[in-house]
Design a protein around this motif. Structure first.
Motif, PDB file in Angstrom:
ATOM      1  N   LEU A  40      60.630  50.052  78.224  1.00 34.01           N
ATOM      2  CA  LEU A  40      59.570  50.917  78.749  1.00 34.01           C
ATOM      3  C   LEU A  40      58.541  50.075  79.472  1.00 34.01           C
ATOM      4  CD1 LEU A  40      58.144  53.745  78.881  1.00 34.01           C
ATOM      5  CD2 LEU A  40      56.890  53.025  76.825  1.00 34.01           C
ATOM      6  N   SER A  41      58.290  50.431  80.719  1.00 36.53           N
ATOM      7  CA  SER A  41      57.230  49.788  81.488  1.00 36.53           C
ATOM      8  C   SER A  41      56.061  50.755  81.633  1.00 36.53           C
ATOM      9  CB  SER A  41      57.763  49.417  82.881  1.00 36.53           C
ATOM     10  OG  SER A  41      56.696  49.008  83.721  1.00 36.53           O
ATOM     11  N   ARG A  42      54.873  50.248  81.302  1.00 39.39           N
ATOM     12  CA  ARG A  42      53.641  51.007  81.497  1.00 39.39           C
ATOM     13  C   ARG A  42      52.518  50.019  81.841  1.00 39.39           C
ATOM     14  NH1 ARG A  42      56.446  54.747  81.969  1.00 39.39           N
ATOM     15  NH2 ARG A  42      56.379  56.780  80.940  1.00 39.39           N
ATOM     16  N   PRO A  43      51.457  50.492  82.519  1.00 35.15           N
ATOM     17  CA  PRO A  43      50.350  49.592  82.877  1.00 35.15           C
ATOM     18  C   PRO A  43      49.651  49.033  81.647  1.00 35.15           C
ATOM     19  CG  PRO A  43      50.250  51.652  84.126  1.00 35.15           C
ATOM     20  CD  PRO A  43      51.262  51.859  83.044  1.00 35.15           C
ATOM     21  N   ARG A  44      48.826  48.033  81.862  1.00 34.21           N
ATOM     22  CA  ARG A  44      48.055  47.440  80.779  1.00 34.21           C
ATOM     23  C   ARG A  44      47.123  48.485  80.164  1.00 34.21           C
ATOM     24  NH1 ARG A  44      43.011  46.672  82.948  1.00 34.21           N
ATOM     25  NH2 ARG A  44      42.967  46.719  85.224  1.00 34.21           N
ATOM     26  N   ARG A  45      46.829  48.299  78.904  1.00 31.50           N
ATOM     27  CA  ARG A  45      45.925  49.173  78.154  1.00 31.50           C
ATOM     28  C   ARG A  45      46.342  50.649  78.224  1.00 31.50           C
ATOM     29  NH1 ARG A  45      41.243  46.493  76.620  1.00 31.50           N
ATOM     30  NH2 ARG A  45      40.900  44.483  77.595  1.00 31.50           N
ATOM     31  N   PHE A  46      47.632  50.863  78.117  1.00 32.86           N
ATOM     32  CA  PHE A  46      48.127  52.242  78.206  1.00 32.86           C
ATOM     33  C   PHE A  46      48.825  52.691  76.923  1.00 32.86           C
ATOM     34  CE2 PHE A  46      49.189  55.941  80.704  1.00 32.86           C
ATOM     35  CZ  PHE A  46      48.287  55.879  81.744  1.00 32.86           C
ATOM     36  N   GLY A  47      48.611  51.968  75.829  1.00 37.79           N
ATOM     37  CA  GLY A  47      49.125  52.418  74.542  1.00 37.79           C
ATOM     38  C   GLY A  47      50.471  51.844  74.140  1.00 37.79           C
ATOM     39  N   LYS A  48      50.977  50.841  74.882  1.00 35.40           N
ATOM     40  CA  LYS A  48      52.287  50.272  74.543  1.00 35.40           C
ATOM     41  C   LYS A  48      52.273  49.599  73.175  1.00 35.40           C
ATOM     42  CE  LYS A  48      52.536  47.584  78.149  1.00 35.40           C
ATOM     43  NZ  LYS A  48      51.214  47.881  78.709  1.00 35.40           N
ATOM     44  N   SER A  49      51.246  48.797  72.919  1.00 33.95           N
ATOM     45  CA  SER A  49      51.197  48.059  71.650  1.00 33.95           C
ATOM     46  C   SER A  49      51.046  48.998  70.464  1.00 33.95           C
ATOM     47  CB  SER A  49      50.046  47.044  71.678  1.00 33.95           C
ATOM     48  OG  SER A  49      50.267  46.066  72.673  1.00 33.95           O
ATOM     49  N   VAL A 269      49.225  62.373  82.834  1.00 33.89           N
ATOM     50  CA  VAL A 269      48.519  61.876  81.658  1.00 33.89           C
ATOM     51  C   VAL A 269      47.248  61.139  82.054  1.00 33.89           C
ATOM     52  CG1 VAL A 269      50.573  61.698  80.204  1.00 33.89           C
ATOM     53  CG2 VAL A 269      49.885  59.746  81.612  1.00 33.89           C
ATOM     54  N   TYR A 270      46.293  61.176  81.133  1.00 28.93           N
ATOM     55  CA  TYR A 270      45.049  60.432  81.271  1.00 28.93           C
ATOM     56  C   TYR A 270      45.262  58.986  80.851  1.00 28.93           C
ATOM     57  CZ  TYR A 270      42.174  64.678  81.791  1.00 28.93           C
ATOM     58  OH  TYR A 270      41.611  65.835  82.243  1.00 28.93           O
ATOM     59  N   ASN A 271      44.569  58.087  81.501  1.00 25.61           N
ATOM     60  CA  ASN A 271      44.522  56.699  81.074  1.00 25.61           C
ATOM     61  C   ASN A 271      43.784  56.648  79.731  1.00 25.61           C
ATOM     62  OD1 ASN A 271      43.479  54.029  80.631  1.00 25.61           O
ATOM     63  ND2 ASN A 271      43.865  53.565  82.774  1.00 25.61           N
ATOM     64  N   PRO A 272      44.435  56.236  78.654  1.00 27.12           N
ATOM     65  CA  PRO A 272      43.778  56.289  77.335  1.00 27.12           C
ATOM     66  C   PRO A 272      42.558  55.377  77.235  1.00 27.12           C
ATOM     67  CG  PRO A 272      45.883  55.151  77.187  1.00 27.12           C
ATOM     68  CD  PRO A 272      45.820  55.746  78.560  1.00 27.12           C
ATOM     69  N   PHE A 273      42.615  54.208  77.885  1.00 27.43           N
ATOM     70  CA  PHE A 273      41.490  53.272  77.793  1.00 27.43           C
ATOM     71  C   PHE A 273      40.243  53.857  78.444  1.00 27.43           C
ATOM     72  CE2 PHE A 273      38.896  49.758  79.394  1.00 27.43           C
ATOM     73  CZ  PHE A 273      38.719  49.012  78.240  1.00 27.43           C
ATOM     74  N   GLY A 274      40.358  54.311  79.682  1.00 30.37           N
ATOM     75  CA  GLY A 274      39.207  54.889  80.372  1.00 30.37           C
ATOM     76  C   GLY A 274      38.692  56.140  79.687  1.00 30.37           C
ATOM     77  N   THR A 275      39.620  56.961  79.190  1.00 29.59           N
ATOM     78  CA  THR A 275      39.230  58.205  78.522  1.00 29.59           C
ATOM     79  C   THR A 275      38.423  57.922  77.263  1.00 29.59           C
ATOM     80  OG1 THR A 275      41.224  59.298  79.364  1.00 29.59           O
ATOM     81  CG2 THR A 275      40.098  60.336  77.497  1.00 29.59           C
ATOM     82  N   PRO A 331      56.061  48.040  94.711  1.00 30.05           N
ATOM     83  CA  PRO A 331      56.536  48.180  93.325  1.00 30.05           C
ATOM     84  C   PRO A 331      55.597  47.536  92.318  1.00 30.05           C
ATOM     85  CG  PRO A 331      58.354  47.594  94.756  1.00 30.05           C
ATOM     86  CD  PRO A 331      57.116  47.466  95.584  1.00 30.05           C
ATOM     87  N   LEU A 332      55.013  46.400  92.686  1.00 30.15           N
ATOM     88  CA  LEU A 332      54.106  45.724  91.760  1.00 30.15           C
ATOM     89  C   LEU A 332      52.839  46.552  91.536  1.00 30.15           C
ATOM     90  CD1 LEU A 332      53.554  43.261  90.061  1.00 30.15           C
ATOM     91  CD2 LEU A 332      52.657  42.103  92.081  1.00 30.15           C
ATOM     92  N   LEU A 333      52.301  47.146  92.596  1.00 31.06           N
ATOM     93  CA  LEU A 333      51.132  48.020  92.457  1.00 31.06           C
ATOM     94  C   LEU A 333      51.451  49.237  91.602  1.00 31.06           C
ATOM     95  CD1 LEU A 333      49.797  47.854  96.120  1.00 31.06           C
ATOM     96  CD2 LEU A 333      48.514  47.159  94.091  1.00 31.06           C
ATOM     97  N   PHE A 334      52.670  49.743  91.735  1.00 31.62           N
ATOM     98  CA  PHE A 334      53.083  50.890  90.935  1.00 31.62           C
ATOM     99  C   PHE A 334      53.180  50.518  89.458  1.00 31.62           C
ATOM    100  CE2 PHE A 334      56.838  52.910  88.922  1.00 31.62           C
ATOM    101  CZ  PHE A 334      56.308  54.184  88.757  1.00 31.62           C
ATOM    102  N   GLN A 335      53.860  49.426  89.151  1.00 32.47           N
ATOM    103  CA  GLN A 335      54.049  49.054  87.758  1.00 32.47           C
ATOM    104  C   GLN A 335      52.742  48.676  87.072  1.00 32.47           C
ATOM    105  OE1 GLN A 335      56.645  49.415  85.939  1.00 32.47           O
ATOM    106  NE2 GLN A 335      57.998  50.095  87.582  1.00 32.47           N
ATOM    107  N   THR A 336      51.823  48.109  87.831  1.00 31.80           N
ATOM    108  CA  THR A 336      50.558  47.697  87.221  1.00 31.80           C
ATOM    109  C   THR A 336      49.546  48.837  87.131  1.00 31.80           C
ATOM    110  OG1 THR A 336      49.937  46.827  89.403  1.00 31.80           O
ATOM    111  CG2 THR A 336      50.734  45.247  87.782  1.00 31.80           C
ATOM    112  N   GLY A 337      49.903  50.019  87.620  1.00 35.45           N
ATOM    113  CA  GLY A 337      49.061  51.195  87.407  1.00 35.45           C
ATOM    114  C   GLY A 337      48.084  51.503  88.521  1.00 35.45           C
ATOM    115  N   TYR A 338      48.134  50.762  89.622  1.00 33.54           N
ATOM    116  CA  TYR A 338      47.219  51.038  90.732  1.00 33.54           C
ATOM    117  C   TYR A 338      47.771  52.118  91.651  1.00 33.54           C
ATOM    118  CZ  TYR A 338      44.947  46.897  88.971  1.00 33.54           C
ATOM    119  OH  TYR A 338      44.313  45.999  88.151  1.00 33.54           O
ATOM    120  N   LEU A 339      49.067  52.342  91.597  1.00 39.85           N
ATOM    121  CA  LEU A 339      49.711  53.465  92.269  1.00 39.85           C
ATOM    122  C   LEU A 339      50.521  54.224  91.233  1.00 39.85           C
ATOM    123  CD1 LEU A 339      51.079  51.835  95.567  1.00 39.85           C
ATOM    124  CD2 LEU A 339      48.979  53.164  95.277  1.00 39.85           C
TER     125      LEU A 339
END
Length: 516
Positions: A40-49, A269-275, A331-339
């Protein structure tokens, strides 16, 4: 009122501290009972851990932690499994000691689980650990690997790319230990921000299921609108009181700022960190963006001349193009959550990418502009953009030219050694995109495209930028290619503006206008 889980990544601590837990256990149950090997790939601070920690306690049989959750009466709590939990986010490695750090961590896990490793290499130790735990417990092993890609992405700057390649080879060798261990593995779950070299790193895991774009698990991390209003109702009511906004207006603003992430074009979905940060202190700010600066991404944009970041259509498979020899920026912008995915076309499969929300859009443009044209005297890039917007709305082209000139003057002297228009145009494009919804940039006509089109309530401005050709040549191009035709139905005055840049002086050499 339960506490907000600010910064809490451990499921047991979240439950024991009486924090809000958005119940994802129905999806987790489906995940753990229908397959074996996942990525599973998700941006940083998105609840993976937190997800990985929840899986850990589930397979350990810690039933008390799951009281009142969906899965409580649907799981066999009597059956537990030995767990290898390896987080590269907390692994103590620097430059050339990744192999030693992995080995040290494997020895620590072995000690905690009551076995002793005798092999010499990190790969053989991984194989040995799995086998020893399997034989000792007579149960299949659960392997949870969090932030698998950190040893690669931490070294993606141009001058450290060699270390990224070295770490890639180490990780490939490490994961190859899993090739013949399938019968001893109950569940394998790997997370990361990116999918860099996923194919080569995990080439021996033939049955791995990539969940990243799977619609079924689109809400496995992050908060849906229904989850936000259900689990955080008390905090939403408090935010209404603090902001003095009506409830529906508050939700609309939160949606604009923190919602908008999707991996299937349907589930949002909402970004959990910002929310969580907003609910803690109700003030609309760019919490997630500020938590990690994308300097490397800006460097890649400059190298590739890629500044068009909105409404990008890509073919299926393009988002998995991760090659350390040729880093693909979109692709890098997408995976890191900026797109994120805003729309999916099924036949053939194509994705429309865009910024997820207002926080990322505004923050990204501001950050890019400050990186491309740094000026310590410019205390607020947002004010520069507001000035530009006001100048357009008041038809003050003298002021528009002055603002553009001031931004160009901030460009570093060595920015345009090759004399190309790309980065000049990129800076102007970013500046104008920051204006907001009133701007269309690089608009296609029937036989060409205008560099930038700005529409205000009263006027349409069509820009063409040149370095080698004259401003008059730019005007002739606008007329010849009929860039104005699509705007004539608006009945607004249409003004063509030809601009010639001077790279040596980092300024506007000439500026010509023509009413169309």
């Amino acid at each position: 009122m339960k506490l907000l889980p600010l910064g809490v990544q451990h499921f047991d601590k979240l439950i024991q501290d009486n924090c809000v837990y958005v119940d994802k256990t129905q999806l987790i149950h489906q995940l753990t009972t229908t397959g074996q090997i996942y990525f599973l790939s998700r941006p940083r601070r998105f609840g993976k851990s937190l997800l990985v920690s929840t899986l850990k306690h589930l397979f350990q049989g810690n039933k008390i932690l799951f009281k009142d959750l969906w899965i409580e009466d649907k799981w066999d709590w009597s059956k537990t499994h030995p767990i290898i939990h390896l987080s590269f986010a907390v692994l103590d490695f620097v430059e050339d000691n990744l192999a030693a750090a992995i080995s040290e961590r494997l020895h620590k896990i072995a000690g905690e689980l009551g076995v002793v490793l005798t092999k010499k290499t990190y790969k053989s130790q991984f194989e040995e650990l799995i086998e020893l735990l399997y034989k000792k417990s007579k149960q299949q092993v659960v392997i949870l690997i969090d932030e698998y890609d950190k040893p690669i992405v931490q070294y993606l700057e141009y001058d450290t790319m060699g270390q990224a390649e070295k770490n890639q080879k180490i990780l490939k060798n490490f994961y190859s230990a899993l090739k013949d261990a399938g019968a001893m593995i109950r569940f394998l779950f790997i997370t990361g921000v990116s999918k860099f070299s996923k194919v080569s790193l995990f080439s021996d895991l033939n049955h791995m299921t990539d969940l990243t774009m799977r619609a079924t698990y689109a809400a496995l991390t992050g908060y849906t609108q229904a989850e936000l209003t259900h689990y955080f109702d008390d905090y939403l009511k408090r935010a209404v009181a603090v902001t003095e906004m009506p409830y529906e207006q508050l939700l609309a603003e939160m949606h604009a700022w923190y919602d908008g992430y999707s991996w299937d074009g349907k589930t949002w979905v909402y970004n959990p960190f910002g929310t969580l940060q907003f609910l803690s202190e109700p003030e609309f700010r760019n919490y997630w963006f500020e938590s990690g600066t994308p300097t490397f991404l800006i460097h890649q944009m400059k190298r590739h001349g890629q500044f068009q970041l909105e409404n990008i259509w890509v073919e299926d498979g393009f988002l998995e193009k991760y090659d350390l020899d040729n880093v693909a920026i979109i692709p890098l912008l997408f995976q890191t959550g900026y797109l994120t995915v805003k729309e999916k076309n099924k036949y053939p499969v194509r994705y429309r990418l865009d910024f997820p929300n207002k926080e990322v859009r505004e923050s990204m443009y501001r950050f890019i502009l400050d990186e491309l044209a740094p000026n310590p005297l410019r205390t607020n890039t947002g004010m520069t953009v507001e000035d530009l917007k006001f100048a357009f709305e008041t038809n003050n082209l003298v002021r528009v030219r002055a603002i553009i000139t001031s931004v160009l003057a901030d460009l570093p002297h060595d920015t345009f050694k090759d004399g190309s228009e790309g980065l000049y145009h990129g800076v102007i494009h970013i500046l104008f995109q920051y204006l907001g919804a009133t701007l269309q940039s690089e608009v296609h006509s029937s036989i060409g495209r205008a560099d930038t089109v700005v529409q205000t309530p009263t006027h349409v401005y069509i820009f063409e930028f040149k370095i080698k050709e004259s401003a008059d040549a730019a005007l002739r191009q606008i007329v010849r290619n009929r860039y104005a035709d699509k705007y004539r139905a608006s009945n607004k005055p249409i003004l063509a503006i030809g601009v010639k840049f001077n790279p040596q002086n980092r300024s506007i050499e000439s500026w010509r206008t023509k009413k169309l």
